[in-house]
Design a protein around this motif. Sequence first.
Motif, PDB file in Angstrom:
ATOM      1  N   GLN A   1      23.980 -36.807 -10.995  1.00 14.94           N
ATOM      2  CA  GLN A   1      22.981 -37.535  -9.779  1.00 14.94           C
ATOM      3  C   GLN A   1      22.135 -37.687  -9.587  1.00 14.94           C
TER       4      GLN A   1
ATOM      5  N   TYR B   1      20.327 -39.145  -5.956  1.00 12.21           N
ATOM      6  CA  TYR B   1      19.384 -38.760  -4.787  1.00 12.21           C
ATOM      7  C   TYR B   1      20.703 -38.478  -3.908  1.00 12.21           C
ATOM      8  N   THR B   2      19.998 -38.102  -2.688  1.00 11.67           N
ATOM      9  CA  THR B   2      21.080 -37.986  -1.518  1.00 11.67           C
ATOM     10  C   THR B   2      20.146 -38.878  -0.862  1.00 11.67           C
TER      11      THR B   2
ATOM     12  N   SER C   1      20.165 -39.723   3.264  1.00 14.50           N
ATOM     13  CA  SER C   1      20.511 -39.264   4.764  1.00 14.50           C
ATOM     14  C   SER C   1      20.004 -39.671   5.791  1.00 14.50           C
ATOM     15  N   ASP C   2      18.910 -40.748   5.838  1.00 15.66           N
ATOM     16  CA  ASP C   2      18.645 -41.446   7.396  1.00 15.66           C
ATOM     17  C   ASP C   2      19.713 -41.194   8.148  1.00 15.66           C
TER      18      ASP C   2
ATOM     19  N   ILE D   1      26.349 -39.731   4.892  1.00 16.30           N
ATOM     20  CA  ILE D   1      25.012 -39.433   3.847  1.00 16.30           C
ATOM     21  C   ILE D   1      25.575 -39.726   2.914  1.00 16.30           C
TER      22      ILE D   1
ATOM     23  N   VAL E   1      25.648 -38.962  -1.001  1.00 17.14           N
ATOM     24  CA  VAL E   1      24.903 -38.292  -2.314  1.00 17.14           C
ATOM     25  C   VAL E   1      25.110 -39.597  -3.473  1.00 17.14           C
TER      26      VAL E   1
ATOM     27  N   TYR F   1      25.113 -41.605  -7.381  1.00 20.23           N
ATOM     28  CA  TYR F   1      25.366 -41.220  -8.753  1.00 20.23           C
ATOM     29  C   TYR F   1      24.931 -42.368  -9.709  1.00 20.23           C
TER      30      TYR F   1
END
Lengths: 233, 233
Positions: free
Chosen positions: A80, A82-83, A85-86, A96, A98, A100
């Motif tokens: 993983q 980062y997520t 989410s702006d 959003i 997620v 990888y």
Amino acid sequence: MKTLTKYHYDYPRPALTTDCVIFGFDGGELKLLLIEREKKPFKNRWALPGGFVFIEEATEDCAKRILLEKAGIKNVFIEQLYTFSDVKRDPRERIISVSYFALVNKHQYELIAGRDTIKAEWFELSKLPKLAFDHRKIVKTAIQRLRGKVSYQPIGFELLSEKFTLTQLQALYESILEIDIDKRNFRKKILGMGLLQPLEEKEKNVAHKAARYYSFDKKAYKELTQKGFHFEL
Amino acid sequence: MKTLTKYHYDYPRPALTTDCVIFGFDGGELKLLLIEREKKPFKNRWALPGGFVFIEEATEDCAKRILLEKAGIKNVFIEQLYTFSDVKRDPRERIISVSYFALVNKHQYELIAGRDTIKAEWFELSKLPKLAFDHRKIVKTAIQRLRGKVSYQPIGFELLSEKFTLTQLQALYESILEIDIDKRNFRKKILGMGLLQPLEEKEKNVAHKAARYYSFDKKAYKELTQKGFHFEL
DNA sequence: GCATCATAGTGTAATTATTACACTAAAAGC
DNA sequence: GCTTTTAGTGTAATAATTACACTATGATGC
């Protein structure tokens, strides 16, 4: 599974996708696998392979599914990233991602990528096209992560074949870190760790002294790690 | 904003929360701020402060909101930790948690936590109670991240007051890394970096030689970083 | 005001790790 | 068998890390 509203949460929900940054290496520069979008928005733009997360699917499983469906890649290193989410990262609505990143042995997948209907292509990091959405930002994050990690975790091997020469390994590190490394010092250090198993096999049909192949000794790494060893290049 | 179904995605969507792992330090052991759940599931269990992500809110903003609403904490170091997406991590329904970790100067918030209706308490890492959901796993991930990062990024200072003694700083590192550090070597190294500004002020009302206060020189750190310096303890 | 207690603050030598650098070995192609 | 090309190796100089013990200073109690 019980319904949602029973549990005090019936607000509108963001949609969820995963996007995959796929790194490959073939001896020269580090490369990225991109696919061309077939639909709006950003139709015909290059983008990271991605897709929506199903309601009963972990995001990592989703990433693996996308790797397989969109790039024909399976059983590779994945982590993983980062997520993202702006609120406005997708022009359609709130989505959003997620994200990888995957490390693949490029040769093993050279034939599969670009097959079927999906247009996929490897791009050198220094020659990336314009990307859809905020994918440039995601790629930048992935490169930083890879650079940061490669020196203190033995993940570089994931980009090479099972068998590799020390010169190939050195070229990989030089390529990822964008530095020159002294051949003797590099060998001294990496061999000194006791993680590389020298093989009998050597290069063939090369117009110079044939280099010995090595393989990464996962078992030795596990054992050493338990004894407090920590990889550092 | 356009509707979702127009864009080929009208599957059921997982709900989204953020959970915050809040670290604090007061000279002894590293601590964690937990709150007691008032509702089912896991009623009366200790848990990480968390809450649902609004439709027009970035996850980081959500984390900041939760920090303020549930712990009275604002303007602190915060970083995305990991996104936990196991299908069964919440017994109610599919809920994905984008988790964050925060480093706070515990003294500054001692009075605020535990106020109002929300029951909040600091727990030593070695004496954590049973936690709700998969929060134990989240905490474990956060500790690993903190341990990994503290040696190559100057984030430890976020846990101390503006002014601190070298002994306090050393105790912090010893506490996070769970190792003993030689006093002379520690001082040599940290002072040698040129990141600490010695202050005129010294400790008062201590029954021994008063220690000098230092502050972290953010400006110097920025400048050095641009010149290729990289923090390493 | 003098002795005691507790922690602050410092220097050096031994060991280990890192760097810089140049030649010989072997395989293929001509 | 000569040329080309890369594989493979050793050593000395420098820098970083470790291990270790004493003096300085402020408060307290007598």
